[in-house]
Design an enzyme around this catalytic site. Structure first.
Site, mmCIF file in Angstrom:
data_model
loop_
_atom_site.group_PDB
_atom_site.id
_atom_site.type_symbol
_atom_site.label_atom_id
_atom_site.label_comp_id
_atom_site.label_asym_id
_atom_site.label_seq_id
_atom_site.Cartn_x
_atom_site.Cartn_y
_atom_site.Cartn_z
ATOM 1 N N SER A 108 0.856 -1.182 0.000
ATOM 2 C CA SER A 108 0.000 0.000 0.000
ATOM 3 C C SER A 108 0.892 1.231 0.000
ATOM 4 C CB SER A 108 -0.883 -0.008 1.257
ATOM 5 O OG SER A 108 -1.452 1.261 1.507
ATOM 6 N N TYR B 168 -2.626 -1.237 10.536
ATOM 7 C CA TYR B 168 -2.562 -1.414 9.079
ATOM 8 C C TYR B 168 -1.253 -0.850 8.532
ATOM 9 C CZ TYR B 168 -4.032 -1.154 4.175
ATOM 10 O OH TYR B 168 -4.119 -1.291 2.807
#
Length: 268
Positions: free
Chosen positions: A153, A166
């Site tokens: 990401s 995350y």
């Protein structure tokens, strides 16, 4: 006439029943790869994807497995090999969010995200590497003995308050990928990361489902459009092809410029 760059190869894509994973599965199948569609909960969506791939002349099966559980991962690889006999591509895509402010985040919220997003990639990469090393380079099929994609990401480099579990998992993926690439390169195994920005998937529906939310999101994207799963799928299909054979140990960001720090575009 379209050349199927991945013809004769097979792939496991984790978390492939929706979102980015589905986009990757469709792109790899279109390029000629036989695909194992991994899912953990939604059997119906996985079966629909398998049907869609077969409808367009591809080969696919659905495999249920929780990538955070070693037993499930071992069973998934065994099932793939029992059907296809070999493995050429591993796409570590499964991931989730359990968001909370740091002071409110529970240990379970932290651990669940780390277990799926990071430990799952370790377990799947380890088993794939064993197969790739044993197989070696399959002449006429692929220039590499195997290819691993670690789906990351933009948040492996962009901090994200309210999402420390995350962001930590994605930062960990970067060094997992680089260390794997360094260790496995002598075996002709390539390992790379893909770092999507804002992609229109169910995991981030709140960020794009209304025009107000989408317009706010687009202030972070210089290219002024939200990404689609097919964008990531096309990149993945190229990255595991022989056209990208000299690429290993790097993350390719696919984010419309989100990592260009757009807040500084007007001189800060």
């Amino acid at each position: 006439m379209e050349i199927q760059k991945l013809k004769g190869q097979s792939a496991i894509i984790t978390g492939a029943d929706s979102g980015i994973g589905k986009g990757v599965a469709l792109a790899l199948a279109k390029a000629g790869a036989k695909v194992s569609v991994n899912f953990v909960h939604n059997h119906e969506h996985a079966d629909e994807l398998v049907t869609e791939i077969k409808k367009h002349g591809g080969e696919a099966i659905a495999i249920k497995a929780d990538v955070s559980r070693e037993h499930d991962v071992l069973a998934m690889f065994a099932q793939h090999l029992s059907v296809y006999g070999s493995l050429d591509i591993m796409v570590n895509n499964a991931g989730l969010q359990k968001d909370a402010k740091l002071v409110d985040m529970t240990l379970d919220q932290w651990q669940t995200v780390i277990d799926v997003n990071l430990t799952g990639q370790f377990l799947c990469s380890r088993e794939a590497a064993k197969i790739f090393i044993q197989q070696g380079v399959r002449q006429g099929v692929s220039a590499a003995a195997g290819k691993i994609i670690c789906m990351s990401s933009v948040h492996e480099i962009i901090p994200w308050a309210g999402h420390v579990n995350y962001a930590a998992s994605k930062g960990g993926i970067e060094m997992l990928m680089k260390s794997l690439a360094q260790e496995l390169a002598p075996f002709k195994i390539r390992v790379n990361g893909i770092g999507p920005g804002a992609i229109q998937t169910p995991i981030n529906k709140e960020a794009w489902e209304t025009s107000e939310a989408l317009n706010k999101l687009l202030t972070l994207i210089p290219y002024k459009r939200i990404g689609q799963p097919v964008d990531v799928g096309n990149l993945a299909a190229w990255l595991v092809s022989d056209e990208a054979d000299y690429i290993t140990g790097t993350t390719i960001f696919i984010d419309g410029g989100m990592t260009l720090y757009p807040g500084f575009s007007d001189n800060g």
